[in-house]
Design a protein around this motif. Sequence first.
Motif, PDB file in Angstrom:
ATOM      1  N   GLN A  27     -78.642  24.358 -17.807  1.00  0.00           N
ATOM      2  CA  GLN A  27     -80.242  24.748 -17.285  1.00  0.00           C
ATOM      3  C   GLN A  27     -81.046  24.412 -18.611  1.00  0.00           C
ATOM      4  O   GLN A  27     -82.161  23.892 -18.387  1.00  0.00           O
ATOM      5  CB  GLN A  27     -80.183  26.107 -16.796  1.00  0.00           C
ATOM      6  CG  GLN A  27     -79.474  26.445 -15.704  1.00  0.00           C
ATOM      7  CD  GLN A  27     -79.470  27.695 -15.161  1.00  0.00           C
ATOM      8  OE1 GLN A  27     -79.699  28.632 -15.903  1.00  0.00           O
ATOM      9  NE2 GLN A  27     -78.668  28.103 -13.990  1.00  0.00           N
ATOM     10  N   ASP A  28     -80.701  24.946 -19.701  1.00  0.00           N
ATOM     11  CA  ASP A  28     -81.471  24.971 -20.929  1.00  0.00           C
ATOM     12  C   ASP A  28     -81.871  23.395 -21.222  1.00  0.00           C
ATOM     13  O   ASP A  28     -82.974  23.098 -21.545  1.00  0.00           O
ATOM     14  CB  ASP A  28     -81.091  25.500 -22.020  1.00  0.00           C
ATOM     15  CG  ASP A  28     -81.307  26.938 -22.124  1.00  0.00           C
ATOM     16  OD1 ASP A  28     -81.773  27.437 -21.013  1.00  0.00           O
ATOM     17  OD2 ASP A  28     -80.611  27.766 -22.976  1.00  0.00           O
TER      18      ASP A  28
ATOM     19  N   PRO B  91     -82.390  27.890 -32.029  1.00  0.00           N
ATOM     20  CA  PRO B  91     -81.501  28.256 -30.995  1.00  0.00           C
ATOM     21  C   PRO B  91     -80.925  27.226 -30.460  1.00  0.00           C
ATOM     22  O   PRO B  91     -81.212  26.003 -30.628  1.00  0.00           O
ATOM     23  CB  PRO B  91     -82.526  28.916 -29.961  1.00  0.00           C
ATOM     24  CG  PRO B  91     -83.768  28.489 -30.151  1.00  0.00           C
ATOM     25  CD  PRO B  91     -83.528  27.997 -31.578  1.00  0.00           C
ATOM     26  N   THR B  92     -79.686  27.644 -29.623  1.00  0.00           N
ATOM     27  CA  THR B  92     -79.207  26.304 -28.964  1.00  0.00           C
ATOM     28  C   THR B  92     -80.165  25.605 -27.988  1.00  0.00           C
ATOM     29  O   THR B  92     -81.057  26.404 -27.310  1.00  0.00           O
ATOM     30  CB  THR B  92     -77.988  26.930 -28.001  1.00  0.00           C
ATOM     31  OG1 THR B  92     -78.486  27.992 -27.182  1.00  0.00           O
ATOM     32  CG2 THR B  92     -76.784  27.466 -28.693  1.00  0.00           C
TER      33      THR B  92
ATOM     34  N   ALA C  43     -76.850  22.343 -26.694  1.00  0.00           N
ATOM     35  CA  ALA C  43     -77.359  23.304 -25.677  1.00  0.00           C
ATOM     36  C   ALA C  43     -76.051  24.384 -25.564  1.00  0.00           C
ATOM     37  O   ALA C  43     -75.108  24.130 -26.384  1.00  0.00           O
ATOM     38  CB  ALA C  43     -77.483  22.856 -24.248  1.00  0.00           C
ATOM     39  N   LYS C  44     -76.168  25.530 -25.139  1.00  0.00           N
ATOM     40  CA  LYS C  44     -75.115  26.621 -24.945  1.00  0.00           C
ATOM     41  C   LYS C  44     -73.671  26.155 -24.543  1.00  0.00           C
ATOM     42  O   LYS C  44     -73.868  25.433 -23.449  1.00  0.00           O
ATOM     43  CB  LYS C  44     -75.758  27.557 -24.309  1.00  0.00           C
ATOM     44  CG  LYS C  44     -74.808  29.156 -24.398  1.00  0.00           C
ATOM     45  CD  LYS C  44     -75.660  29.736 -25.532  1.00  0.00           C
ATOM     46  CE  LYS C  44     -75.055  31.366 -25.636  1.00  0.00           C
ATOM     47  NZ  LYS C  44     -74.829  31.714 -26.785  1.00  0.00           N
TER      48      LYS C  44
ATOM     49  N   VAL D 228     -89.716  23.258 -29.819  1.00  0.00           N
ATOM     50  CA  VAL D 228     -89.585  23.634 -28.560  1.00  0.00           C
ATOM     51  C   VAL D 228     -88.153  24.458 -28.254  1.00  0.00           C
ATOM     52  O   VAL D 228     -87.260  23.866 -28.613  1.00  0.00           O
ATOM     53  CB  VAL D 228     -89.603  22.378 -27.723  1.00  0.00           C
ATOM     54  CG1 VAL D 228     -89.690  23.045 -26.191  1.00  0.00           C
ATOM     55  CG2 VAL D 228     -91.084  21.317 -28.054  1.00  0.00           C
ATOM     56  N   PHE D 229     -88.359  25.712 -27.869  1.00  0.00           N
ATOM     57  CA  PHE D 229     -87.116  26.582 -27.665  1.00  0.00           C
ATOM     58  C   PHE D 229     -87.158  26.836 -26.640  1.00  0.00           C
ATOM     59  O   PHE D 229     -88.335  27.240 -25.717  1.00  0.00           O
ATOM     60  CB  PHE D 229     -87.279  27.635 -28.822  1.00  0.00           C
ATOM     61  CG  PHE D 229     -87.457  27.108 -30.149  1.00  0.00           C
ATOM     62  CD1 PHE D 229     -86.808  26.232 -30.652  1.00  0.00           C
ATOM     63  CD2 PHE D 229     -87.725  28.190 -31.177  1.00  0.00           C
ATOM     64  CE1 PHE D 229     -86.961  25.610 -32.066  1.00  0.00           C
ATOM     65  CE2 PHE D 229     -87.857  28.030 -32.449  1.00  0.00           C
ATOM     66  CZ  PHE D 229     -87.274  26.606 -32.823  1.00  0.00           C
ATOM     67  N   PRO D 230     -86.014  26.838 -25.762  1.00  0.00           N
ATOM     68  CA  PRO D 230     -85.707  27.371 -24.400  1.00  0.00           C
ATOM     69  C   PRO D 230     -86.334  28.708 -24.010  1.00  0.00           C
ATOM     70  O   PRO D 230     -87.018  28.934 -23.165  1.00  0.00           O
ATOM     71  CB  PRO D 230     -84.155  27.319 -24.203  1.00  0.00           C
ATOM     72  CG  PRO D 230     -83.633  26.542 -25.200  1.00  0.00           C
ATOM     73  CD  PRO D 230     -84.652  26.624 -26.254  1.00  0.00           C
ATOM     74  N   ARG D 231     -86.305  29.632 -24.734  1.00  0.00           N
ATOM     75  CA  ARG D 231     -86.942  30.893 -24.668  1.00  0.00           C
ATOM     76  C   ARG D 231     -88.330  30.998 -24.298  1.00  0.00           C
ATOM     77  O   ARG D 231     -88.735  31.776 -23.581  1.00  0.00           O
ATOM     78  CB  ARG D 231     -86.413  32.054 -25.593  1.00  0.00           C
ATOM     79  CG  ARG D 231     -87.124  31.702 -27.103  1.00  0.00           C
ATOM     80  CD  ARG D 231     -86.564  32.906 -28.063  1.00  0.00           C
ATOM     81  NE  ARG D 231     -87.352  32.491 -29.311  1.00  0.00           N
ATOM     82  CZ  ARG D 231     -86.541  31.923 -30.096  1.00  0.00           C
ATOM     83  NH1 ARG D 231     -85.407  31.784 -30.164  1.00  0.00           N
ATOM     84  NH2 ARG D 231     -87.109  31.654 -31.527  1.00  0.00           N
TER      85      ARG D 231
END
Length: 167
Positions: free
Chosen positions: A31-32, A129-130, A10-11, A155-158
Amino acid sequence: MKKLILVRHAKSSWEHQVTDHERPLNERGFQDANLVSNNLNLDGLKPDLILCSDSVRTITTASIFTSNLNIDESKVIFKPELYDFTGGNLVNAIKNCDDTVGSIMLFGHNHAITSFVNTYGHIYIDNVPTCGVVVIGFLINKWKDLNKGKTIKTVFPRDLRSSIHSR
């Protein structure tokens, strides 16, 4: 058939005066990691083994996932060699897994994760992505025979954030 669940950490935060290896997650990272892991439906697939880079951000991401997915933390193996950005060590770690292991969840870093999914999956992904998750299935019996597989799921957070905001 073997399955690989790849998770980019994650980020992380750049606010701390620490080495890259010691960088923690930032608020969005937490959160992500919770958002993705709580929405990740592995269709009953529980990983037999979890491989994780030994950086702070991957360890924290893995801990959130294992907790939210009710995965026994005794399945987690921390591998310093997965603190890898090119992907060579990542491929070697997978190829050296015991063949009794049917599914692996791996927490790592970019560029290694994106490079791996584009080399071994069948769908091109510009950038994982992260906190992005990519699941790839392989028609092999031995990990050392790793070859081109089929990208089963991403599965991407965005995507999860946009579906929440569109409700």
